[in-house]
Design a protein around this motif. Sequence first.
Motif, PDB file in Angstrom:
ATOM      1  N   VAL A  37       0.667  -1.217  -0.236  1.00 28.76           N
ATOM      2  CA  VAL A  37       0.023   0.000  -0.060  1.00 28.76           C
ATOM      3  C   VAL A  37       0.783   1.130  -0.037  1.00 28.76           C
ATOM      4  O   VAL A  37       0.665   2.176  -0.964  1.00 28.76           O
ATOM      5  N   TYR A  38       1.897   1.294   0.962  1.00 29.24           N
ATOM      6  CA  TYR A  38       2.886   2.373   1.033  1.00 29.24           C
ATOM      7  C   TYR A  38       3.499   2.746  -0.530  1.00 29.24           C
ATOM      8  O   TYR A  38       3.452   3.855  -0.868  1.00 29.24           O
ATOM      9  N   SER A  39       3.974   1.680  -1.078  1.00 28.33           N
ATOM     10  CA  SER A  39       4.786   1.575  -2.330  1.00 28.33           C
ATOM     11  C   SER A  39       3.709   2.145  -3.220  1.00 28.33           C
ATOM     12  O   SER A  39       4.100   2.752  -4.229  1.00 28.33           O
ATOM     13  N   GLY A  40       2.563   1.420  -3.431  1.00 28.18           N
ATOM     14  CA  GLY A  40       1.631   1.974  -4.569  1.00 28.18           C
ATOM     15  C   GLY A  40       1.219   3.193  -4.353  1.00 28.18           C
ATOM     16  O   GLY A  40       1.161   3.943  -5.315  1.00 28.18           O
ATOM     17  N   ALA A  41       1.092   3.910  -3.059  1.00 28.47           N
ATOM     18  CA  ALA A  41       0.481   5.151  -2.699  1.00 28.47           C
ATOM     19  C   ALA A  41       1.802   6.176  -3.357  1.00 28.47           C
ATOM     20  O   ALA A  41       1.355   7.210  -3.812  1.00 28.47           O
ATOM     21  N   ALA A  42       2.962   5.712  -2.921  1.00 31.24           N
ATOM     22  CA  ALA A  42       4.139   6.733  -2.891  1.00 31.24           C
ATOM     23  C   ALA A  42       4.810   6.776  -4.226  1.00 31.24           C
ATOM     24  O   ALA A  42       4.997   7.905  -5.104  1.00 31.24           O
ATOM     25  N   VAL A  43       4.753   5.795  -4.736  1.00 33.02           N
ATOM     26  CA  VAL A  43       5.450   5.579  -6.179  1.00 33.02           C
ATOM     27  C   VAL A  43       4.223   5.354  -7.322  1.00 33.02           C
ATOM     28  O   VAL A  43       4.351   6.442  -8.298  1.00 33.02           O
ATOM     29  N   GLY A  44       3.449   4.693  -7.098  1.00 33.37           N
ATOM     30  CA  GLY A  44       2.357   4.591  -8.156  1.00 33.37           C
ATOM     31  C   GLY A  44       1.378   5.335  -8.401  1.00 33.37           C
ATOM     32  O   GLY A  44       1.216   6.063  -9.365  1.00 33.37           O
ATOM     33  N   MET A  45       1.165   6.278  -7.228  1.00 32.63           N
ATOM     34  CA  MET A  45       0.176   7.377  -7.449  1.00 32.63           C
ATOM     35  C   MET A  45       0.590   8.664  -7.343  1.00 32.63           C
ATOM     36  O   MET A  45       0.142   9.626  -7.189  1.00 32.63           O
ATOM     37  N   TYR A  57      -0.195   2.074   7.041  1.00 34.84           N
ATOM     38  CA  TYR A  57      -0.359   1.814   8.185  1.00 34.84           C
ATOM     39  C   TYR A  57      -1.546   1.558   8.883  1.00 34.84           C
ATOM     40  O   TYR A  57      -1.836   0.648   9.610  1.00 34.84           O
ATOM     41  N   ALA A  58      -2.411   2.327   8.457  1.00 34.01           N
ATOM     42  CA  ALA A  58      -4.035   2.148   8.567  1.00 34.01           C
ATOM     43  C   ALA A  58      -4.280   0.716   8.027  1.00 34.01           C
ATOM     44  O   ALA A  58      -5.254   0.000   8.912  1.00 34.01           O
ATOM     45  N   VAL A  59      -4.025   0.372   6.932  1.00 34.90           N
ATOM     46  CA  VAL A  59      -4.401  -0.955   6.477  1.00 34.90           C
ATOM     47  C   VAL A  59      -3.833  -1.898   7.125  1.00 34.90           C
ATOM     48  O   VAL A  59      -4.410  -3.048   7.543  1.00 34.90           O
ATOM     49  N   GLY A  60      -2.555  -1.604   7.532  1.00 36.17           N
ATOM     50  CA  GLY A  60      -1.879  -2.770   8.601  1.00 36.17           C
ATOM     51  C   GLY A  60      -2.206  -2.783   9.898  1.00 36.17           C
ATOM     52  O   GLY A  60      -2.244  -4.155  10.433  1.00 36.17           O
ATOM     53  N   LEU A  61      -2.777  -1.757  10.480  1.00 36.19           N
ATOM     54  CA  LEU A  61      -3.385  -1.848  11.834  1.00 36.19           C
ATOM     55  C   LEU A  61      -4.610  -2.759  11.871  1.00 36.19           C
ATOM     56  O   LEU A  61      -4.939  -3.427  12.759  1.00 36.19           O
ATOM     57  N   PHE A  87      -3.352  -2.348  21.643  1.00 38.81           N
ATOM     58  CA  PHE A  87      -3.006  -2.717  20.156  1.00 38.81           C
ATOM     59  C   PHE A  87      -2.935  -1.668  19.308  1.00 38.81           C
ATOM     60  O   PHE A  87      -1.865  -1.217  18.659  1.00 38.81           O
ATOM     61  N   VAL A  88      -3.931  -0.469  19.504  1.00 36.57           N
ATOM     62  CA  VAL A  88      -3.874   0.874  18.748  1.00 36.57           C
ATOM     63  C   VAL A  88      -2.780   1.525  19.338  1.00 36.57           C
ATOM     64  O   VAL A  88      -1.889   2.189  18.366  1.00 36.57           O
ATOM     65  N   GLY A  89      -2.324   1.431  20.653  1.00 34.57           N
ATOM     66  CA  GLY A  89      -1.180   2.272  21.358  1.00 34.57           C
ATOM     67  C   GLY A  89       0.034   1.667  20.642  1.00 34.57           C
ATOM     68  O   GLY A  89       0.928   2.655  20.192  1.00 34.57           O
ATOM     69  N   ALA A  90       0.008   0.406  20.715  1.00 33.50           N
ATOM     70  CA  ALA A  90       1.392  -0.154  20.090  1.00 33.50           C
ATOM     71  C   ALA A  90       1.514   0.088  18.705  1.00 33.50           C
ATOM     72  O   ALA A  90       2.729   0.379  18.300  1.00 33.50           O
ATOM     73  N   THR A  91       0.553   0.043  17.975  1.00 28.91           N
ATOM     74  CA  THR A  91       0.547   0.199  16.517  1.00 28.91           C
ATOM     75  C   THR A  91       0.932   1.830  16.253  1.00 28.91           C
ATOM     76  O   THR A  91       1.416   1.956  15.345  1.00 28.91           O
TER      77      THR A  91
END
Length: 140
Positions: A37-45, A57-61, A87-91
Amino acid sequence: MRALAGAIAPFVRSEAFAQLVRYGVAGLGVTALSTLVYSGAAVGMGMSPMRANVCGYAVGLIAGYFVHSRWSFAGSREAEAATVARFVGATLCGFALNSFWVWLLTGPMHLPPLAPVPAMVGVTPLLSFLVNRYWVFRAA
């Protein structure tokens, strides 16, 4: 050499090792999804690396909570709401660490958007395992 093997054998048979293996397998999938998701958004989009990090990170959470709570650390006796909050705090701590990598490497160091990926898939997951094992899912 036998002494080393004798010292390692009990760890390999421990629940901590089993959790580490499950976390590693599940974490590879979650990390791959977040990185994709990061790579697609940063490089692809062409999205800014920091915004792409938020998306990844939202998808990963979401994916991470479900796979780790149901498999990696299955059997936690804590209340679901308390576990989710931890979990949300750790993430969010992992997100802050990944944001640091993105900022440092793509900002002041002027490296390409994919430069933070090795730290994102190497350092952050290891630290996240320790936090998840000893705080989020309360190791026995």
